[in-house]
Design a protein around this motif. Structure first.
Motif, PDB file in Angstrom:
ATOM      1  N   THR A 160      44.048  28.560  40.554  1.00  0.00           N
ATOM      2  CA  THR A 160      42.955  28.212  41.466  1.00  0.00           C
ATOM      3  C   THR A 160      41.997  29.384  41.644  1.00  0.00           C
ATOM      4  O   THR A 160      40.777  29.200  41.703  1.00  0.00           O
ATOM      5  N   LYS A 197      39.673  29.446  38.747  1.00  0.00           N
ATOM      6  CA  LYS A 197      38.682  28.372  38.835  1.00  0.00           C
ATOM      7  C   LYS A 197      37.616  28.695  39.881  1.00  0.00           C
ATOM      8  O   LYS A 197      36.431  28.422  39.683  1.00  0.00           O
ATOM      9  N   GLN A 223      38.799  22.558  44.046  1.00  0.00           N
ATOM     10  CA  GLN A 223      39.386  23.275  42.913  1.00  0.00           C
ATOM     11  C   GLN A 223      40.906  23.406  42.998  1.00  0.00           C
ATOM     12  O   GLN A 223      41.543  23.791  42.020  1.00  0.00           O
TER      13      GLN A 223
END
Length: 274
Positions: free
Chosen positions: A149, A152, A198
């Motif tokens: 995460t 991202k 995300q």
């Protein structure tokens, strides 16, 4: 790993404290507050308890001289806007609480604020700023999804050799603002909506506020961070069952105790600095 022979000197840096809590935390919350006042070696401005509208939590705040903040006043969204659940678990409240911690820069009047979980009690003295640097308490394991995460959100891999997920952390509001701006610039939406979008909501542990903030700072100026072993001990008992003598014994090996069960883990960073 031994107990220091003397307490660290008290810092001149004044800080606020933010504790997110829900009603089931009412058994440990008074102990968390007392330990902060005893072991945090900083002048403390306001101790803020961010919670749903709970009379039990309000009573604790009144008794302990803390500021109650209704969680709905912190962010433009609430738990109901987060759909993060499966047939086996519901993590919507867990993710919402992390966003509330990051939203704490809108609360209080100090440049720095300490976030601590409502089930974690400090049992040794803690100083979070020294020589113009921030002290982070770290561990040597984490969740793979936290780093997926992070990449991202920010477009780069997390580079810290340790994990920052240790139940409490000092936030610098100006640096937290830079993290939020970086997320918003990349995703063209608010930082909290970007985090929700995300995070892989098919996984039970998809995002960590502490891992994200710590790695963001480490990636930009690792020399401004002092990394220390967290030395946290998880206990399966009620806080009221822990005697002063037992705490004194635990403090010989540990810095803090948490009254919850350990979650399983995966990724292992390289190791601790101190």
């Amino acid at each position: 790993m031994g107990l220091p022979t003397q307490n660290p000197p008290k810092s001149k840096t004044k800080i606020d404290v933010l504790i997110p809590a829900i009603e089931k935390d009412s058994g440990t919350l008074p102990y968390v507050i007392d330990a902060i006042r005893k072991h945090v070696k900083h002048p403390i401005g306001s101790i803020m308890i961010v919670s749903p509208n709970s009379q039990k939590i309000k009573n604790i705040c009144r008794h302990k001289g803390c500021r109650f903040i209704n969680e709905t006043a912190v962010l433009p969204i609430t738990k109901k806007h987060i759909h993060y659940r499966s047939r086996k678990w519901d993590k919507s409240g867990w993710l919402y609480q992390q966003l509330l911690k990051l939203g704490g820069d809108s609360l209080g009047s100090q440049k720095f604020y300490l976030v601590i979980d409502a089930d974690t009690v400090l049992i040794r003295p803690h100083r979070f700023r020294t020589g113009g640097k921030t002290v982070f308490y770290c561990r040597n394991w984490s969740q793979n999804e936290y780093f997926k995460t992070y990449k991202k959100l920010l477009g780069t891999k997390a580079s810290s050799p340790v994990s920052f997920v240790t139940h409490y952390m000092l936030f610098d509001k100006s640096k937290l603002a830079k993290l939020k701006k970086a997320i918003e610039a990349r995703h063209h939406t608010s930082w909290y909506r970007a985090i929700i979008r995300q995070s892989d909501k098919s996984k039970p542990f998809a995002f960590s506020e502490f891992e994200t903030y710590g790695n963001f700072l480490y990636s930009r100026s690792p020399g401004q961070l002092i990394l220390k072993k967290a030395l946290n001990k998880s206990l399966n008992m009620n806080a009221s069952q822990l005697s002063p003598s037992k705490i004194k014994k635990l403090a010989k090996k540990f810095r803090s105790i948490s009254f919850h069960k350990r979650k399983w883990y995966s990724r292992k960073p390289k190791g601790l600095v101190q």
